[in-house]
Design a protein around this motif. Structure first.
Motif, short mmCIF file in Angstrom:
data_model
loop_
_atom_site.label_atom_id
_atom_site.label_comp_id
_atom_site.label_asym_id
_atom_site.label_seq_id
_atom_site.Cartn_x
_atom_site.Cartn_y
_atom_site.Cartn_z
N UNK A 174 60.02 -10.70 -107.35
CA UNK A 174 59.45 -10.18 -106.10
C UNK A 174 59.80 -8.70 -105.99
N UNK A 175 58.80 -7.82 -105.84
CA UNK A 175 59.14 -6.43 -105.59
C UNK A 175 59.81 -6.31 -104.23
N UNK A 176 60.58 -5.31 -103.96
CA UNK A 176 60.80 -4.11 -104.75
C UNK A 176 61.99 -4.24 -105.72
N UNK A 177 62.46 -5.45 -105.96
CA UNK A 177 63.60 -5.56 -106.87
C UNK A 177 63.13 -5.32 -108.31
N UNK A 235 60.87 -7.41 -110.76
CA UNK A 235 59.41 -7.31 -110.70
C UNK A 235 58.88 -6.46 -111.85
N UNK A 236 59.59 -5.38 -112.15
CA UNK A 236 59.09 -4.50 -113.20
C UNK A 236 59.12 -5.18 -114.57
N UNK A 245 64.10 1.43 -110.43
CA UNK A 245 62.80 1.98 -110.81
C UNK A 245 62.90 3.40 -111.33
#
Lengths: 482, 503
Positions: free
Chosen positions: A385-388, A391-392, A464
């Motif tokens: 789940x973004x923004x963690x 997610x990337x 990020x």
């Protein structure tokens, strides 16, 4: 290439194996008293091996007539392996102090070092035989580590189970290797690749490919060769489980990538079917089977199966971007997994005995807010789940798959990821929505707390900012294979 | 104002406040959250005052391309985004105020969750990068999941799971579509993508993937079922923010992505939107009519109002799109206010059952007046914000499809039925219960929460030009963009080309 130059290229493995041998002697004479010293020296040795990667060992050369590749791909994987091994070493003293009767013995760090040396050989392998030797060195150390708590029957069972099933898988792998050798006449990756390019659909080569992938699938615990994972993860001592879930996963996946690209690259269309199948099955079974678990270590075992499925999506792409995305996935996965196990390590009752039920996490946000916050971040990150930052990791592999034209895989994979998010948010629910269970005992280790904080910051949105650097590094590593 | 990164500052204030909040005591956390949201409101007003109407399409642009490797940090707003950001920053201090007394457990975490929600909402509307948008859009799940799950009602666990999984399943398909678009167009810049002509056969798939996400967020029938559960279980302020802003993400998505990026597919699939919306208007209005729970009733009415938004958006003309935007703004204010009204009496009696109340106009006159105003605004009485939006939206739709307009207009009548019925049962009649008789009228704090919303509702109803002007150019650009595919309406008298004198 001279022998001395070859030795220089393989410096990290030499540092590890020579130090392991010396430390084994120290352990034999020093006995129990030497444990702490050996542990800290081992961490320093891992650091030294990591520094050695900056020299010729990361230069991209080939050593021992192509048996060993010291390229950027191997370096990247080794960095991850050494980090995971060092964390597993740091976790150990605190854990074993509290077990009933099973002390940390100085053999533990030595075995970890040997395992790390084996894994270094795996990711650097340029030949089917180097591959096998590295794999077995890692495995043999791992069997012992799994059963390290001698008085705990579950630990002994885990070790035995791991040994029997892993030997079977090694047998399958060896059989595949023998077929490949028989039909290509060489065990060298480049030579094998030529054989596949020239006569890719020879029945023997196809069988060899299937068996090799089946053996490797066992090592990375991809479905349908995953059965051992939950049992071994549950039974093994927690620091060892954390080690199993991180370092050997990186090594085996990197090895699978290298075999797939360097040795069997011309047969990409053939192995892609196997990888896609294993990937989707791992994602789905890893998600569905985890729902019913009540033991946190078993749950994390299924979570690791699930994550391997996602990493395989990047491999299925078969492009440099795909390989880079696998490495990116592994790097982020390591942070999330080690962080989660550092939390599991803190799940102890007031007498210091480990607690492993998920139910005991209830209301953790009230009794231990910081720990609950960290675990929540890891869970949402594992769910992607973004923004963690987790997610990337998914972003990278799915991007590679879509760019390679594998839409159905991407669509099914991402839809199945919703299932897995269910059990991650169930843990968050336990910690945040439920009434408190008896509180855990106090945590005293500053080092573990520091590591936990570092892992949490790494997977937070701040991660990020590391993407440009990490992306360039993984891409350079991936290009080394093409 | 040029050069000052006002949007980033608006994002930074709630972020920092949220982190600090966690370490504070309950009372200081309340004050800090209020201060931070008010600061964002002030910045929002500055933003609006400096927004150059008729100026460049994208204003207050901040770009750091490739800050995150494959995607960048790019912010910028047009008129649509400006209005929705204003709605967010306007409702936020009210939410904090509404939770002042109602929330007593774990206040610092609660305030932090709300501040994070504010950050994510502003970010979603201001993002100019495809994946930055996705990150903000999707991250909203986490704080909302916690708000429903920790501070919600009795059945909160079920509601929180349903909310989380429903919306996640919708969004992940959109994510795959975004990856494809980024690959095809070679950029993640939203303004560029809005000018990109995707191949028509691909547009259909992309449109459907985005539809899966926005239809759930909107929510459209039949994927609306998470909304009543989430609303009923969420605390009052959670419902306000859910109805007020989070539901607008769906409409904003259609406006920003589906229409300008896939005009042909939008035209081809208009029947789907119209069909689902018509069903939603009638069906959910009827369902609202029989609800016993006040929050559920308002939740179902939200679904009906959102259906008016979707038909207006897919009318492909100026009236429809402007009307939809106004319905969204108006609904954000009115349904938020209605949830606050429910919260006011819930705080006193701790039940949302309609039949437990009655005759509140006798002992709570001020409450009854404000509740009446919002009821009328929800129905769409001329002079209130609800009328302008619904009239424009239906007017636009009429030019495309008279039948759908006919069906959807019944929603206004049904809306009057359920809202007036609700109001009669709560405010009129005799007081039969002692505990109801003992309920005090609005406190000063509650008055301060409702009065600003009432003022804006009237403002928007009497002089909507203030809200339409910033969007005018953007609507024009959007209409021009979709005109290539706009369907032919059935409301014009048809003149056979060969027999020009047939009439």
């Amino acid at each position: 290439m001279s022998y001395a130059a070859s030795l220089l290229l393989a410096l990290p493995e030499e540092i590890l194996s020579v130090s392991a041998t010396l430390l084994m002697l120290v352990a034999a004479w020093g006995g129990q008293r030497a444990t702490r010293a050996v542990t800290w020296v081992s961490i320093a040795v891992l650091l030294g091996a990591g520094i050695a990667l900056l020299g010729p060992a990361g230069s991209g050369g080939e050593a021992f007539y192509g048996l060993y590749h010291a390229d950027a791909f191997a370096s990247f994987a080794k960095v991850l392996i050494y980090i995971a091994a060092a964390v597993a070493l740091t976790m150990a003293p605190g854990f074993f102090e509290r077990t009933s009767g099973d002390d940390l013995r100085p053999e533990y760090p030595v075995l970890i070092l040997l395992s790390a040396a084996g894994m270094g050989m795996m990711v650097s392998a340029g030949d089917l035989l180097t591959l096998y030797v590295g794999l077995e060195l890692q495995n043999l150390a791992a069997y012992v580590l799994a059963s390290f708590m001698r008085r705990d029957t579950r630990s002994a069972e885990a070790g035995l189970k791991y040994f029997v099933l892993s030997s079977l898988a090694s047998g399958i792998l060896l059989y595949g290797i023998s077929l490949v050798y028989g039909f290509s006449g060489t065990t060298d990756f480049a030579g094998v690749a030529q054989a596949y390019a020239a006569n890719g659909h020879a029945i023997g080569l196809m069988f060899g490919l299937v068996f090799v992938f089946a053996g490797l699938a066992f090592k990375i615990s991809a479905v349908p060769f995953h059965m051992w994972t939950p049992d071994v993860y549950e039974g093994a001592p927690t620091p060892v489980t954390a080690f199993f879930a991180s370092a050997p996963k990186v090594a085996a996946l990197a090895l699978a990538v290298r075999v797939a690209i360097s040795a069997m690259g011309p047969a990409t269309d053939d192995w892609r079917q196997i990888v896609i199948c294993a990937s989707l099955l791992s994602i789905i079974i890893g998600a569905v089977a985890a729902i019913g678990q009540s033991n946190i270590k078993r749950l994390l075992a299924y979570s690791s199966i699930n994550n391997v499925g996602f990493a395989l999506i990047g491999l299925a792409a078969g492009t440099p971007q795909g390989v880079a995305s696998v490495l990116m996935y592994l790097a982020i996965y390591i942070a999330m997994t080690l962080g989660s196990f550092l939390v599991v390590l803190r799940m102890r009752d007031h007498e210091g005995k480990p607690v492993e039920t998920i139910a005991s996490l209830a209301g953790l946000s009230k009794t231990r807010p910081g720990l609950a916050l960290a675990f929540m971040l890891f869970m949402f990150s594992l769910a992607g789940i973004p923004p963690l930052f987790g997610f990337y990791a998914k972003f990278a592999v799915f991007s590679a798959a879509v760019n390679a034209g594998l839409f159905p895989l991407a669509v099914f994979g991402i839809a199945a990821s919703v299932i897995s998010s269910f059990y991650y948010i169930r843990i968050v629910k336990g910690m945040y929505f439920d009434d408190p269970a008896p509180a855990y005992g106090p945590a005293d280790s500053v080092v573990e707390g520091g590591l936990l904080t570092i892992a949490a910051v790494a997977i937070s949105p701040l991660g990020y900012l590391a993407i440009p650097a990490l992306g360039a590094w993984t891409m350079a590593a991936a290009k080394a294979l093409f | 104002m040029s050069g000052f990164p006002i949007l980033s500052v608006m994002l930074a204030i709630p972020t920092i406040a949220a982190i600090v909040c966690v370490f504070l005591s309950a009372n200081s956390a309340r004050w800090l959250a209020l201060a931070a949201t008010l600061a964002d409101l002030v910045l929002g007003v500055v933003l609006w005052a400096n927004f150059e109407i008729g100026g460049p399409e994208w204003q207050f642009v901040e770009r750091h391309d490739h800050l995150f490797g494959v995607f960048g940090y790019a912010l910028g707003i047009d008129g649509f985004a400006l209005m929705l950001i204003m709605l967010s920053v306007f409702l936020m201090p009210i939410c904090i105020g509404a939770s002042w007394r109602a929330i007593e457990t774990r206040v610092p975490e609660y305030m932090a969750a709300f501040l994070i929600t504010e950050l994510l909402m502003i970010g979603t509307f201001a993002a100019q990068d495809l994946f930055l948008f996705y990150v903000f859009f999707e991250a909203g799940l986490i704080p909302m999941y916690l708000i429903i799950g920790i501070w919600g009602g009795a059945n909160r666990i079920y509601a929180s799971y349903k909310f989380f999984l429903y919306t996640l399943l919708g969004s992940v398909l959109m994510f795959i579509a975004m990856l494809w678009m980024a690959h095809y167009a070679g950029t993640t810049d939203i303004p560029t993508l809005m000018q990109t002509d995707f191949p028509v056969h691909a547009q259909t798939w992309l449109w459907l993937a985005f539809f899966a996400s926005f239809a759930v967020k909107m929510p459209m029938w039949p994927v609306h079922t998470w909304l009543p559960d989430a609303h009923v279980q969420a605390p009052t302020a959670g419902s306000v923010i859910l109805a007020g802003v989070l539901l607008k993400l769906g409409g904003y998505g259609f406006l920003r992505f589906s229409l300008p990026m896939f005009p042909q597919a939008s035209a081809q699939l208009t029947w789907l939107i119209f069909g689902l919306s018509a069903v939603a208007v009638i069906y959910t209005s009827l369902v609202a009519l029989v609800q016993q729970d006040m929050k559920k009733l308002i939740a179902y009415s939200s679904v009906a109002h959102m259906a008016i938004v979707t038909i207006g958006l897919f009318a492909f003309n100026r009236q429809g799109i402007e009307g939809s935007m106004l319905v969204m703004l108006s609904h954000g204010l009115v349904s938020g206010a209605l949830f606050l009204c429910v919260g006011v009496i819930y705080d006193r009696l701790h039940t949302r059952e309609i039949s437990r109340y009655g005759g509140l106009s006798i002992n709570m006159p001020r409450y009854a007046v404000l509740f009446m105003l919002f009821t009328m605004a929800s129905i769409g009485l001329p002079g209130t914000s609800g009328f302008v939006g619904e009239f424009l939206s239906l007017n636009g739709t009429y030019q495309v499809s008279t039948w759908i307009t006919l069906l959807c207009t019944t929603g206004i009548i049904l809306g009057a039925a359920y809202m007036l019925y609700l109001y009669r049962r709560i405010a009129f009649g005799e007081i039969t219960r002692d505990d109801v008789r003992a309920m005090p009228d609005l406190s000063v704090r509650e008055l301060w929460l409702l009065a600003p919303i009432a003022a804006v509702v009237l403002w928007m109803g009497v002089y909507p030009e203030s809200f339409l002007a910033p969007m005018r150019n953007d609507v024009g650009a959007l209409v021009a963009r979709v005109s290539q595919a706009a369907p032919v309406g059935d409301s014009q008298p048809t003149m056979p080309a060969t027999h020009g004198e047939a009439r």
